[in-house]
Design a protein around this motif. Structure first.
Motif, PDB file in Angstrom:
ATOM      1  N   LEU A 137      20.873  57.268 -35.691  1.00 56.91           N
ATOM      2  CA  LEU A 137      19.644  57.461 -34.932  1.00 56.91           C
ATOM      3  C   LEU A 137      18.534  56.532 -35.433  1.00 56.91           C
ATOM      4  N   VAL A 138      18.421  56.476 -36.740  1.00 49.50           N
ATOM      5  CA  VAL A 138      17.387  55.643 -37.359  1.00 49.50           C
ATOM      6  C   VAL A 138      17.614  54.170 -37.004  1.00 49.50           C
ATOM      7  N   ASP A 139      18.855  53.718 -37.167  1.00 50.25           N
ATOM      8  CA  ASP A 139      19.159  52.315 -36.901  1.00 50.25           C
ATOM      9  C   ASP A 139      18.992  51.957 -35.441  1.00 50.25           C
TER      10      ASP A 139
ATOM     11  N   LYS B 125      16.837  53.221 -33.415  1.00 49.59           N
ATOM     12  CA  LYS B 125      15.396  53.102 -33.190  1.00 49.59           C
ATOM     13  C   LYS B 125      14.895  51.751 -33.691  1.00 49.59           C
ATOM     14  N   VAL B 126      15.383  51.354 -34.857  1.00 52.43           N
ATOM     15  CA  VAL B 126      14.934  50.095 -35.440  1.00 52.43           C
ATOM     16  C   VAL B 126      15.415  48.907 -34.621  1.00 52.43           C
TER      17      VAL B 126
ATOM     18  N   GLN C 137      13.515  48.518 -31.387  1.00 55.68           N
ATOM     19  CA  GLN C 137      12.182  47.944 -31.548  1.00 55.68           C
ATOM     20  C   GLN C 137      12.250  46.462 -31.900  1.00 55.68           C
ATOM     21  N   LEU C 138      13.197  46.105 -32.735  1.00 51.89           N
ATOM     22  CA  LEU C 138      13.390  44.691 -33.082  1.00 51.89           C
ATOM     23  C   LEU C 138      13.627  43.879 -31.816  1.00 51.89           C
TER      24      LEU C 138
ATOM     25  N   CYS D 143      30.673  50.032 -38.623  1.00 50.89           N
ATOM     26  CA  CYS D 143      31.169  51.357 -39.036  1.00 50.89           C
ATOM     27  C   CYS D 143      30.651  52.448 -38.138  1.00 50.89           C
TER      28      CYS D 143
ATOM     29  N   SER E 279      26.365  47.158 -42.917  1.00 48.67           N
ATOM     30  CA  SER E 279      25.705  47.245 -44.216  1.00 48.67           C
ATOM     31  C   SER E 279      26.624  46.700 -45.303  1.00 48.67           C
TER      32      SER E 279
ATOM     33  N   LYS F 106      23.114  44.368 -42.593  1.00 42.38           N
ATOM     34  CA  LYS F 106      21.988  45.291 -42.480  1.00 42.38           C
ATOM     35  C   LYS F 106      21.248  45.381 -43.810  1.00 42.38           C
ATOM     36  N   PRO F 107      19.956  45.661 -43.821  1.00 43.35           N
ATOM     37  CA  PRO F 107      19.147  45.935 -42.642  1.00 43.35           C
ATOM     38  C   PRO F 107      18.822  44.663 -41.867  1.00 43.35           C
ATOM     39  N   VAL F 108      18.919  44.773 -40.552  1.00 42.26           N
ATOM     40  CA  VAL F 108      18.693  43.636 -39.684  1.00 42.26           C
ATOM     41  C   VAL F 108      17.208  43.285 -39.676  1.00 42.26           C
ATOM     42  N   LYS F 109      16.933  42.006 -39.736  1.00 40.58           N
ATOM     43  CA  LYS F 109      15.538  41.557 -39.769  1.00 40.58           C
ATOM     44  C   LYS F 109      15.135  40.922 -38.447  1.00 40.58           C
TER      45      LYS F 109
ATOM     46  N   GLN G 285       9.012  44.984 -42.995  1.00 41.40           N
ATOM     47  CA  GLN G 285       9.592  44.589 -41.716  1.00 41.40           C
ATOM     48  C   GLN G 285       9.243  45.602 -40.624  1.00 41.40           C
TER      49      GLN G 285
ATOM     50  N   LEU H 274       6.883  45.432 -36.989  1.00 43.83           N
ATOM     51  CA  LEU H 274       7.392  45.746 -35.656  1.00 43.83           C
ATOM     52  C   LEU H 274       6.432  46.637 -34.874  1.00 43.83           C
TER      53      LEU H 274
ATOM     54  N   PHE I 215       5.126  53.325 -34.236  1.00 40.95           N
ATOM     55  CA  PHE I 215       6.536  53.037 -34.517  1.00 40.95           C
ATOM     56  C   PHE I 215       6.964  53.464 -35.919  1.00 40.95           C
TER      57      PHE I 215
END
Lengths: 230, 157
Positions: free
Chosen positions: A34-36, A38-39, A42-43, A89, A118, A139-142, B30, B34, B42
């Protein structure tokens, strides 16, 4: 900046569906976290992509209309997917399995697929690149990783390079020095002769008019002690 | 506007200390990058998701370690998820204890009580680091709220 903020989203079969009239490229993001999700969402948004984020490979296939067991009752032809970015994964179907299914499909094999993980295991990266993945993000993706995605977009018109399909890329030979044999990220061993796909980023070895981005993680792998270009 | 300036300085110093003490790492920066006008909340949103997810994972881990026969692969899967999400928001110390935890899980070819004890200890450490960073982040968000409420703007990262 063009944004979809004030446009209402429709829900079809559990997916948030964006209108297809925008010129922005559409990315399908797949991650069970869920966290990833969301990130990555947004990225991608901040990099001016349209995003559909799903939580499994199965859902991704359903979205594309590839799932044999359950295909969506609504056609998604209006919502062309320009790139798929998936976690490696995942329970059920791994990102690798999803990649294979996409590359095996005549309709969707041309869609560029990027893997995220990761775990920076060389064997894993190789396997994905050999199966046709465009890139592998650790990961974490920038933001800098995501900005490179434009290079893989199907819609982009390029001059003088063959970037779609990527058959050229996968046959490229790695030309950096064979260093240590340990599978660590800092030194890529090119001693195994049966791993052809080391340089998926450069479109072709002959006419590298699109040089491998310097900050590509895959490229970083290859920059061992040579310090030179691939 | 003196109060706002004070608060802003407090915030900047606080964030700096969190980085200095290893609670947060570059990934948190980072995330802040965003955040923009169309997504002004966010960071709070993603961190809230992290809190929810973490509570769930800690519960799952506690349950898994209460079992008669411990399924270490399951334990490892949960820790892997926790490691991933903490890495994604820049919760550096949590990520580190997760890595240690996973190393123990991978060694589980030893029968007996010892592995279980070590896993329990690891779980305690993860819980501890998680609650520390949670408190820190909640304090950080409180400070930000105060600044906004006082009419100030958040310092650029």
């Amino acid at each position: 900046m063009e944004r979809n903020v004030f446009v209402s989203r429709r829900r079809i079969d559990g997916f948030d569906v964006l209108p297809s009239d925008s010129a922005e490229a559409h990315v399908l993001a797949v991650d069970d976290s869920l966290v990833d999700r969301k990130v990555i969402e947004q990225l991608l948004k901040i990099s001016s992509f349209k995003v559909t984020a799903v939580d499994s490979g199965r859902r991704a296939l359903q979205f594309l209309g590839l799932d044999e067991e359950k295909s969506s009752s609504v056609g998604f032809d209006g919502l062309k997917v320009d790139l798929i970015i998936t976690d490696y994964c995942m329970p059920g179907m791994t990102g690798y399995e999803l990649l294979k299914k996409i590359k095996e499909s005549s309709n969707f094999r041309e869609i560029p697929v990027v893997i995220m993980s990761s775990e920076n295991v060389i064997a894993r990266i190789d396997r994905c690149l050999e199966e046709g993945a465009e890139d592998f993000f650790v990961k974490p993706v920038k933001l800098s990783d995501v900005k490179r995605l434009k290079d893989y977009m199907m819609r982009e018109v390029r001059f003088g390079t063959a970037n779609s399909g990527g058959t050229n890329k996968r046959k490229l030979q790695e030309s950096c020095d064979p260093t240590s044999s340990e599978p660590s990220i800092s030194s890529l061993s090119s001693s195994s002769s049966d791993s052809p796909s080391r340089s998926p980023i450069s479109p072709s070895s002959a006419s590298s008019s699109i040089p491998t981005p310097l900050d590509s993680p895959v490229r970083r792998l290859k920059m061992t002690n040579t310090g030179g270009l691939i | 506007m003196d109060g706002v300036v004070q608060l802003q300085k407090q915030l900047v110093d606080y964030i700096a200390s969190l980085f200095h003490e290893g609670f947060l790492d570059e990934q948190f920066n980072q995330l802040q990058q965003l955040q923009d006008e169309s997504n002004p909340d966010f960071v709070v949103e993603v961190v809230s998701l992290f809190f929810e997810d973490s509570e769930r994972l800690l519960n799952e881990l506690a349950k898994a370690l209460e079992q008669e026969t411990i399924d270490f692969r399951k334990v490892d899967a949960h820790v892997h998820q926790f490691k991933g999400s903490s890495s994604s928001i820049g919760a550096h110390r949590v990520q580190n204890v997760c890595i240690t935890f996973r190393n123990y899980c991978e060694e589980q070819n030893v029968e007996g009580v010892e592995p279980w004890h070590r896993c329990l200890k690891c779980l305690q450490q993860v819980k501890h680091e998680y609650s520390l960073v949670r408190n820190k982040l909640e304090t950080l968000f409180q400070l930000e709220k105060q600044i906004i409420a006082a009419g100030g703007s958040l310092p650029a990262t």
